[in-house]
Design a protein around this motif. Structure first.
Motif, PDB file in Angstrom:
ATOM      1  N   GLN A  13     -34.377 -42.256 -57.828  1.00  0.00           N
ATOM      2  CA  GLN A  13     -34.443 -43.718 -57.906  1.00  0.00           C
ATOM      3  C   GLN A  13     -33.081 -44.330 -58.255  1.00  0.00           C
ATOM      4  OE1 GLN A  13     -36.741 -41.671 -59.385  1.00  0.00           O
ATOM      5  NE2 GLN A  13     -38.375 -42.064 -57.904  1.00  0.00           N
ATOM      6  N   ASP A  14     -32.166 -43.519 -58.779  1.00  0.00           N
ATOM      7  CA  ASP A  14     -30.839 -44.006 -59.160  1.00  0.00           C
ATOM      8  C   ASP A  14     -29.824 -43.912 -58.030  1.00  0.00           C
ATOM      9  OD1 ASP A  14     -31.522 -44.408 -61.966  1.00  0.00           O
ATOM     10  OD2 ASP A  14     -31.490 -42.210 -62.147  1.00  0.00           O
ATOM     11  N   MET A  19     -24.574 -44.833 -55.380  1.00  0.00           N
ATOM     12  CA  MET A  19     -23.803 -45.016 -54.149  1.00  0.00           C
ATOM     13  C   MET A  19     -23.012 -46.312 -54.193  1.00  0.00           C
ATOM     14  SD  MET A  19     -23.290 -43.079 -51.567  1.00  0.00           S
ATOM     15  CE  MET A  19     -21.719 -43.481 -50.841  1.00  0.00           C
ATOM     16  N   LYS A  20     -23.569 -47.335 -54.801  1.00  0.00           N
ATOM     17  CA  LYS A  20     -22.844 -48.613 -54.943  1.00  0.00           C
ATOM     18  C   LYS A  20     -21.577 -48.394 -55.764  1.00  0.00           C
ATOM     19  CE  LYS A  20     -23.354 -53.408 -56.349  1.00  0.00           C
ATOM     20  NZ  LYS A  20     -22.993 -53.865 -57.660  1.00  0.00           N
ATOM     21  N   ASP A  46     -24.751 -36.352 -50.398  1.00  0.00           N
ATOM     22  CA  ASP A  46     -24.055 -35.559 -51.422  1.00  0.00           C
ATOM     23  C   ASP A  46     -24.617 -35.881 -52.807  1.00  0.00           C
ATOM     24  OD1 ASP A  46     -22.071 -34.307 -49.665  1.00  0.00           O
ATOM     25  OD2 ASP A  46     -21.212 -36.329 -49.506  1.00  0.00           O
ATOM     26  N   LEU A  47     -24.851 -37.160 -53.055  1.00  0.00           N
ATOM     27  CA  LEU A  47     -25.402 -37.574 -54.346  1.00  0.00           C
ATOM     28  C   LEU A  47     -26.821 -37.042 -54.525  1.00  0.00           C
ATOM     29  CD1 LEU A  47     -24.089 -41.244 -54.566  1.00  0.00           C
ATOM     30  CD2 LEU A  47     -23.002 -39.136 -55.353  1.00  0.00           C
ATOM     31  N   GLN A  48     -27.607 -37.068 -53.430  1.00  0.00           N
ATOM     32  CA  GLN A  48     -28.979 -36.556 -53.514  1.00  0.00           C
ATOM     33  C   GLN A  48     -28.981 -35.063 -53.841  1.00  0.00           C
ATOM     34  OE1 GLN A  48     -31.851 -38.578 -53.394  1.00  0.00           O
ATOM     35  NE2 GLN A  48     -32.647 -36.705 -54.319  1.00  0.00           N
ATOM     36  N   LYS A  49     -28.045 -34.309 -53.238  1.00  0.00           N
ATOM     37  CA  LYS A  49     -27.935 -32.876 -53.561  1.00  0.00           C
ATOM     38  C   LYS A  49     -27.624 -32.680 -55.040  1.00  0.00           C
ATOM     39  CE  LYS A  49     -26.391 -31.499 -48.974  1.00  0.00           C
ATOM     40  NZ  LYS A  49     -25.227 -31.125 -48.163  1.00  0.00           N
ATOM     41  N   ASP A  50     -26.733 -33.516 -55.585  1.00  0.00           N
ATOM     42  CA  ASP A  50     -26.408 -33.442 -57.021  1.00  0.00           C
ATOM     43  C   ASP A  50     -27.641 -33.743 -57.869  1.00  0.00           C
ATOM     44  OD1 ASP A  50     -23.741 -32.920 -56.408  1.00  0.00           O
ATOM     45  OD2 ASP A  50     -23.109 -35.011 -56.675  1.00  0.00           O
ATOM     46  N   ALA A  56     -26.262 -34.396 -61.555  1.00  0.00           N
ATOM     47  CA  ALA A  56     -25.799 -35.787 -61.556  1.00  0.00           C
ATOM     48  C   ALA A  56     -26.139 -36.440 -62.892  1.00  0.00           C
ATOM     49  CB  ALA A  56     -26.443 -36.563 -60.412  1.00  0.00           C
ATOM     50  N   TRP A  57     -25.092 -36.943 -63.548  1.00  0.00           N
ATOM     51  CA  TRP A  57     -25.247 -37.571 -64.865  1.00  0.00           C
ATOM     52  C   TRP A  57     -24.772 -39.016 -64.792  1.00  0.00           C
ATOM     53  CZ3 TRP A  57     -27.689 -35.187 -68.807  1.00  0.00           C
ATOM     54  CH2 TRP A  57     -27.927 -33.817 -68.648  1.00  0.00           C
TER      55      TRP A  57
END
Length: 176
Positions: A13-14, A19-20, A46-50, A56-57
């Protein structure tokens, strides 16, 4: 004015908020004529994989996503070879690395990167890692300043995906 700030794992959800922030970072780098992040990377995938890997923090300030970073807990292939320097004598393949770190533009100038780096170091230590690594483009003086201010030491040059045109300054810190 007191700000409530903390770090937490990101969820799917983040991803849009993350990405913004990444897109703002890309624009800032482009404005400074820094070629880092100008080829489409990182992307939402890439962010979704993290997120899926629980790497992802987020930096949360007063309930809002103010920063995003990836804390890898496995050796980074880009750090396997270092040039014009070396990793510290005590180094091994047991380290975390910080990647894709950015602070939302509306939070710049508030020294939140100091807090963010401190929390990422604490997380690393709690996970059993006493060594952290990070890299940035040689032209990215702003990030170099933040990295050095956090206590990292310049160690040499690394190349992204063995691409001789994608050179980065590499830094390391060892926690005791």
């Amino acid at each position: 004015m007191f700000m409530t700030k903390y770090v937490r794992l990101a969820t799917s959800q983040d991803r849009d908020a993350m990405m913004k922030i990444i897109d703002e970072g890309k624009q800032s780098l482009a404005a400074d004529q820094i070629p880092q992040w100008q080829d489409g990377y990182p992307q939402a995938s890439d962010l979704q994989k993290d997120i899926d890997a629980q790497n992802a923090w987020l930096l949360i300030v007063d309930g809002q996503v103010a920063g995003t970073a990836t804390l890898l807990t496995h050796p980074d292939p880009n750090y396997a070879r270092i040039y014009d320097g070396s990793w510290s004598a005590a180094s091994d393949d047991h380290y975390t690395s910080i990647h894709r770190i950015a602070i939302a533009s509306g939070y710049h100038g508030q020294h939140l990167a100091d807090f963010y780096f401190s929390n990422l170091m604490t997380l690393s230590y709690q996970l059993g890692f006493k060594q952290l690594r990070i890299d940035t483009h040689a032209k990215n003086a702003r990030m170099q300043h933040v990295i050095k201010k956090a206590g990292f030491t310049y160690r040499g040059i690394v190349y992204m995906a063995n691409d001789a045109t994608d050179q980065r300054n590499a830094y390391q810190i060892t926690l005791s």
